[in-house]
Design an enzyme around this catalytic site. Structure first.
Site, PDB file in Angstrom:
ATOM      1  N   ASN A   1      39.008  60.526  73.209  1.00 41.25           N
ATOM      2  CA  ASN A   1      38.309  59.253  72.997  1.00 41.25           C
ATOM      3  C   ASN A   1      38.432  58.451  74.278  1.00 41.25           C
ATOM      4  OD1 ASN A   1      38.051  60.100  70.388  1.00 41.25           O
ATOM      5  ND2 ASN A   1      39.384  58.529  69.493  1.00 41.25           N
TER       6      ASN A   1
ATOM      7  N   GLU B   1      35.020  60.244  70.805  1.00 39.11           N
ATOM      8  CA  GLU B   1      34.554  58.854  70.754  1.00 39.11           C
ATOM      9  C   GLU B   1      34.225  58.394  72.159  1.00 39.11           C
ATOM     10  OE1 GLU B   1      37.181  55.920  68.988  1.00 39.11           O
ATOM     11  OE2 GLU B   1      37.611  57.233  67.284  1.00 39.11           O
TER      12      GLU B   1
ATOM     13  N   TYR C   1      37.105  54.974  76.672  1.00 42.36           N
ATOM     14  CA  TYR C   1      36.368  53.706  76.765  1.00 42.36           C
ATOM     15  C   TYR C   1      36.420  53.051  78.136  1.00 42.36           C
ATOM     16  CZ  TYR C   1      35.855  54.080  71.761  1.00 42.36           C
ATOM     17  OH  TYR C   1      35.516  54.532  70.514  1.00 42.36           O
TER      18      TYR C   1
ATOM     19  N   ARG D   1      31.341  62.830  62.571  1.00 42.82           N
ATOM     20  CA  ARG D   1      32.798  62.749  62.569  1.00 42.82           C
ATOM     21  C   ARG D   1      33.194  61.529  61.752  1.00 42.82           C
ATOM     22  NH1 ARG D   1      36.758  60.009  66.406  1.00 42.82           N
ATOM     23  NH2 ARG D   1      38.731  60.820  65.655  1.00 42.82           N
TER      24      ARG D   1
ATOM     25  N   GLU E   1      44.095  59.412  67.867  1.00 45.62           N
ATOM     26  CA  GLU E   1      44.782  58.509  68.787  1.00 45.62           C
ATOM     27  C   GLU E   1      46.207  58.170  68.339  1.00 45.62           C
ATOM     28  OE1 GLU E   1      42.426  55.060  69.671  1.00 45.62           O
ATOM     29  OE2 GLU E   1      40.748  56.243  70.415  1.00 45.62           O
TER      30      GLU E   1
ATOM     31  N   HIS F   1      43.259  58.552  60.436  1.00 43.84           N
ATOM     32  CA  HIS F   1      42.731  57.490  61.303  1.00 43.84           C
ATOM     33  C   HIS F   1      43.394  56.184  60.838  1.00 43.84           C
ATOM     34  CE1 HIS F   1      39.203  56.793  64.221  1.00 43.84           C
ATOM     35  NE2 HIS F   1      39.859  55.652  64.163  1.00 43.84           N
TER      36      HIS F   1
END
Ligand code: FCB
Length: 453
Positions: A300, A362, A302, A85, A174, A129
């Site tokens: 994504n 991600e 985290y 990606r 995002e 992005h």
């Protein structure tokens, strides 16, 4: 169900067709910002503005991937991943955002995509992005409807030219970051702090997403299309009613303003009650354009967030604040490590929305271990990935349709406002020499994928 780090590789079993990949983004790795006719983006401007990026770092050279793409793809393939990606830099294709198409920009991504295929890697490009062409920013950026039209044209160009060789296209990466973080909190380019702007940008990006999906489908309707979101997994900071309520509002704003328009064709009623008159005029007429059917969505993920009431009657909706939990494990960037929150988010979103299949586009951790005796011993990154892959596996067992996992990131890179200070790579990059060294985590990921064959 355990989210300790004791899940051995053997416990991390995924279906035979589950896709394993690694992810990067153009401005974070390519460098060569003045080469082959590339135009400037808002991140060039921002990173060259004193005080914006840690240490004054810029993406001018980054990982020099623009020149080293072939050996970088060799390394990628050596990990045994199925897919890569990456993002396409809009200002390489259209230096001014619209108008003249730059053949040398196209040629770079031809080399990259063909290079993926030659190595048995599926190509998963993202269109945006965060590198908005500066020329479009100068005319109002995402607040200007012309930017959405330019984006749709850029998207159609990508599909016309590369559509025969790519496995999927994600429109935005995002959009929360490129609207809220960039225009309300001022942390990312262009560094604005204004709620009205942030809402206009958010809506403008949604419209651009919808128009681009229409334009790409008109060009070629066989390539799966999706969008990548960074949804927040949220917990009330205390069990007081006002914090519970604030946490709910926080979710409506930070997640609902993305999920609801994209997948239900409406903004959350409560957000509209508080902010509707601050959205760009005529927004109601664009909801159908925004809510295009998608083939997949990307998540994504985290870290979790703990939310309290802002306790301030003057605060704008959602009037919430983020509280840091003491005594938790954190990565070097300060983000709490909590695999369970990932599982909870996947299950919760799946319960509340009707969504197409999900890819984890991600997931990863910042740990700044260096090279010692030719090795990078980054056990904490392995622990993190183990925990988070276990969370994905468990969410799948609970019924969530997850089709793949992309580790962030292939290699250390320009971490936006953090510059080169934070290392998310499976591969270490020495920025002085551009030498790449596979970290222990890269070998671990390799073994995990091998075990899942
Ligand atoms: C995400 C971005 C990605 C990278 C990681 C750490 O928000 O999409 O580019 O910076 O965070």
């Amino acid at each position: 169900m355990s989210y300790e780090s004791d899940d051995a590789i053997g416990d991390l079993q995924f279906p035979a067709d589950f896709l394993f990949g690694v992810a990067t983004a153009a401005y974070q790795i390519e460098g060569a910002v003045l080469e082959d006719g590339r135009g400037a983006s808002i991140w060039d401007t921002f990173s060259h503005t004193p005080g914006r990026v840690h240490n004054g770092d810029t993406g001018d050279v980054a990982c020099d991937h623009y020149h080293r793409w072939a050996s970088d793809l060799d390394l990628t393939a050596s990990l045994g991943v199925d897919a890569y990606r990456f993002s396409i830099a809009w200002p390489r294709l259209f230096p001014r955002g619209s108008g003249q198409l730059n053949d040398r920009g196209l040629a770079f991504y031809d080399r990259l995509i063909d290079g993926c295929l030659e190595r048995g890697l599926k190509a998963y490009p993202t269109l945006y992005h965060w590198d908005l062409p500066q020329a479009l920013a100068d005319k109002g950026g995402w607040k200007n409807r012309a930017t959405a039209d330019a984006f749709a044209h850029y998207a159609a160009t990508v599909m016309d030219h590369f559509g025969d060789r790519i496995s999927a296209v994600s429109t935005f990466n995002e959009p929360w970051c490129s609207s809220i973080l960039s225009h309300l909190y001022g942390i990312h380019a262009p560094g604005e702090k204004n709620l009205d702007s942030a809402l206009a940008v958010l809506h403008g990006q949604h419209v651009a997403h919808g128009l681009s999906v229409q334009a790409m489908r008109a060009s070629r309707d066989t390539v799966p299309l999706g969008i990548v979101l960074n949804l927040q997994s949220l917990y009330p900071a205390t069990d007081r009613d006002r914090d519970i309520e604030a946490c709910r509002r926080h979710g409506t704003f930070h997640n609902g303003l993305f999920l609801d328009p994209l997948f239900k064709g409406e903004y959350p009623a409560e957000a509209i009650e508080h902010l509707g008159d601050r959205l760009p005029e005529g927004w109601q007429d664009e909801m159908r354009t925004i809510a295009q059917p998608l083939d997949y969505w990307g998540l994504n993920y985290y870290t979790p967030f703990h939310i309290a009431d802002a306790n301030n009657s003057q605060a704008d909706y959602p009037a919430s604040i983020q509280i840091d939990n003491p005594d938790v494990v954190r990565t070097d960037i300060g983000w709490e490590v909590d695999g369970r929150s990932f599982h909870d988010l996947l299950v919760d979103i799946n319960d509340r929305y009707t969504l197409p299949p999900c890819y984890i586009t991600e997931n990863g951790a910042a740990y700044n271990h260096g090279v010692q005796n030719g090795k990078v011993e980054d056990q904490p990154r392995i622990d993190y990935m183990q925990q988070h892959l276990a969370a994905v596996r468990d969410a799948m067992q609970a019924g969530v349709d997850v089709r793949g996992y992309f580790a962030w990131s292939l290699m250390d890179n320009f971490e936006w406002a953090e510059g080169y200070n934070m290392r998310f790579g499976l591969i270490h990059v020495d920025y002085e020499t551009q030498k790449r060294t596979l970290k222990q985590s890269a070998h671990w990921y390799q073994a995990l994928i091998e075990e899942n064959r």
